[in-house]
Design an enzyme around this catalytic site. Structure first.
Site, short mmCIF file in Angstrom:
data_model
loop_
_atom_site.label_atom_id
_atom_site.label_comp_id
_atom_site.label_asym_id
_atom_site.label_seq_id
_atom_site.Cartn_x
_atom_site.Cartn_y
_atom_site.Cartn_z
N ASP A 22 -4.07 19.00 -15.42
CA ASP A 22 -4.48 17.67 -15.89
C ASP A 22 -4.10 17.59 -17.36
O ASP A 22 -4.69 18.28 -18.21
CB ASP A 22 -5.99 17.50 -15.67
CG ASP A 22 -6.48 16.10 -16.03
OD1 ASP A 22 -5.88 15.49 -16.93
OD2 ASP A 22 -7.48 15.66 -15.44
N LYS B 236 -6.19 6.55 -19.91
CA LYS B 236 -6.38 7.00 -21.28
C LYS B 236 -5.12 6.72 -22.11
O LYS B 236 -4.73 5.58 -22.23
CB LYS B 236 -6.78 8.48 -21.27
CG LYS B 236 -7.90 8.81 -20.25
CD LYS B 236 -9.19 8.15 -20.58
CE LYS B 236 -10.37 8.35 -19.65
NZ LYS B 236 -10.23 8.83 -18.33
N ARG C 252 0.84 -1.21 0.00
CA ARG C 252 0.00 0.00 0.00
C ARG C 252 0.87 1.25 0.00
O ARG C 252 0.43 2.35 -0.33
CB ARG C 252 -0.96 0.01 1.21
CG ARG C 252 -1.75 1.30 1.33
CD ARG C 252 -2.95 1.22 2.26
NE ARG C 252 -2.69 0.58 3.51
CZ ARG C 252 -1.97 1.11 4.53
NH1 ARG C 252 -1.44 2.31 4.40
NH2 ARG C 252 -1.80 0.44 5.64
N TYR D 187 -13.14 17.79 -16.30
CA TYR D 187 -13.84 16.50 -16.24
C TYR D 187 -14.93 16.57 -15.17
O TYR D 187 -14.67 17.05 -14.05
CB TYR D 187 -12.81 15.41 -15.95
CG TYR D 187 -13.40 14.04 -15.75
CD1 TYR D 187 -14.19 13.44 -16.73
CD2 TYR D 187 -13.17 13.34 -14.57
CE1 TYR D 187 -14.71 12.18 -16.53
CE2 TYR D 187 -13.68 12.08 -14.38
CZ TYR D 187 -14.47 11.51 -15.37
OH TYR D 187 -15.00 10.26 -15.17
C1 LIG Z 1 -9.36 14.70 -18.16
C2 LIG Z 1 -9.68 13.63 -17.17
N1 LIG Z 1 -9.13 13.68 -15.94
C3 LIG Z 1 -9.38 12.75 -15.01
C4 LIG Z 1 -10.22 11.68 -15.27
C5 LIG Z 1 -10.46 10.66 -14.21
O1 LIG Z 1 -9.69 9.55 -14.45
P1 LIG Z 1 -10.09 8.04 -14.03
O2 LIG Z 1 -11.33 7.71 -14.81
O3 LIG Z 1 -8.90 7.26 -14.42
O4 LIG Z 1 -10.36 8.08 -12.57
C6 LIG Z 1 -10.79 11.57 -16.53
C7 LIG Z 1 -11.68 10.43 -16.83
O5 LIG Z 1 -12.31 10.38 -17.85
C8 LIG Z 1 -10.53 12.57 -17.49
O6 LIG Z 1 -11.07 12.51 -18.72
#
Ligand SMILES: Cc1ncc(COP(=O)(O)O)c(C=O)c1O
Length: 388
Positions: free
Chosen positions: A176, A201, A53, A106
């Site tokens: 991000d 992704k 962990r 998001y």
């Molecule tokens: C731009 C972006 N950031 C964060 C996330 C969250 O990631 P996760 O689905 O791996 O938790 C997503 C998910 O689609 C996303 O598109």
């Protein structure tokens, strides 16, 4: 500069005993202590290697690669992109802080930020564009959270300008970089102290793993975030780390092909009479083309194309039903082309007034362009557009 060599060799893993070429999956929750000393062995960054962990060699190998390709001092891997984002929020916010979140992020990131209000955190929403975000950063702002390329309307933010405003106000900028990847752009070199990714992704790239990463300098990663990840218990599993490591070995090849295919599709859609508008920063007439051209490498503009078709929900449903190669699903960044209907998917949790302001309408679709032969994708889109 992004180097694919780092994505391939950056783990610096070598096992003297076996000579194993590939980082093994250390599927072990515990590690034996050194009996003569009574202490744990140390990982390369000086952390106790005793319990998965906290620290795990497969996960650690991935972190070394990710830190190198984003140009950071160190990195941490998490069980999802949201785990990475929530850990950063938990680590840096308290009941006296203000977090500024870009208007178009998001949906779940926005939801998470808004829910922090219950701990006394003040949440300011600003944007959608660079100018409004820069104007809204203030002395009391603790964290600014933005996405390099926004979803689903694909606005490109000027990260260097936002980073400067954050520095001037002592705010911590978190970028991000999921939609862009370090192949196109590396925010750390432009002054952003922390980068997060949904590695689910493009980084992993095969639609078979959920993962997140945070990259920054050694101090933030090792002395602050490492402990928060340990306390929250949201480290990535060794098997999933192995999958992301494997995905990264082809990152540049994949991203280039995603971008080439996306550009060809954006041009096709742009000329189609059943398409009202194409949102893609690679198109010269796009409002964000100039900033994208300045920031992104080698004329690449990302693998996602958004577009508005003639009609409304009924036409969208007909369009989706007719597609044969392109699948309908929420995610992006994998080999399979995936179509998303934002108003019922990512943007469904967005407040309606913000949705309207951003132009997320009933006829908007988002296409994560995959690695298929682009002619097959265009043929599929042509057939679906003819059906409406
Ligand atoms: C731009 C972006 N950031 C964060 C996330 C969250 O990631 P996760 O689905 O791996 O938790 C997503 C998910 O689609 C996303 O598109």
């Amino acid at each position: 500069m992004f180097k694919q060599t780092d994505a391939i060799h950056g783990s610096e893993f070598f096992d003297e005993k076996t000579g194993a070429f590939i980082v093994p999956i250390f599927q072990s929750s515990i590690f034996e202590m050194e009996r003569d000393k009574g202490t744990a062995r140390k990982s390369d960054r000086g952390k106790d290697l005793k319990y998965s962990r906290e620290e795990n060699p497969t996960v650690r190998a991935l972190e070394r690669v990710v830190a190198k390709i984003e140009g950071g001092g160190d990195a941490l891997a998490f069980s999802s992109g949201m785990a990475a984002i929530s850990t950063v929020f938990m680590a840096f916010l308290d009941d006296k802080s203000e977090v500024l979140v870009a208007k178009e992020v998001y949906g779940t990131t926005m939801q998470l930020a808004l829910n922090l209000r219950k701990f006394g955190v003040r949440v300011k929403i600003a944007g959608p564009d660079t100018e409004q975000i820069v104007e809204s950063v203030a002395r009391e702002t603790r964290i600014v959270f933005v996405e390099t390329l926004t979803n689903p309307t694909l606005r490109v933010l000027n990260v260097p300008e936002i980073a400067k405003a954050c520095r001037d106000n002592d705010a911590l900028l978190i970028v991000d970089n999921t939609f862009v990847t370090p192949v196109l752009y590396r925010p750390l070199k432009d002054g952003a102290p922390l980068v997060v990714h949904s590695a689910t992704k493009y980084l992993a790239g095969h639609n078979d793993v959920i993962a997140g990463v945070v990259i920054g300098d050694n101090d933030i990663i090792s002395n602050v975030l490492w402990d928060w990840r340990r306390m929250l218990g949201c480290i990535l599993s060794p098997f999933d780390a192995f999958l992301v490591l494997r995905g990264l070995k082809t990152l540049e090849l994949r991203v280039r092909r995603h971008c080439e295919n996306a550009m060809a599709i954006a041009e096709f859609l742009n000329d189609h009479p059943k398409v009202v508008e194409v949102l893609y920063p690679g198109l010269p007439e796009n409002k964000y083309h100039e900033v994208a051209r300045k920031l992104f490498a080698n004329n690449m503009y990302g693998g996602v194309v958004s577009f508005k078709i003639k009609g409304a929900k009924n036409e969208v449903l007909k369009f989706m039903k007719t597609l044969k190669v392109i699948r309908v699903s929420p995610s992006l960044g994998g080999p399979e082309s995936v179509l998303t209907y934002p108003i019922v998917s990512g943007a469904s949790t967005m407040p309606p007034n913000i949705r309207e302001e951003l132009g997320i309408t009933e006829n908007l679709l988002r296409l994560s362009v995959g690695l298929e032969n682009v002619d097959d994708l265009i043929e599929d889109l042509e057939r679906a557009l003819s059906s409406i």
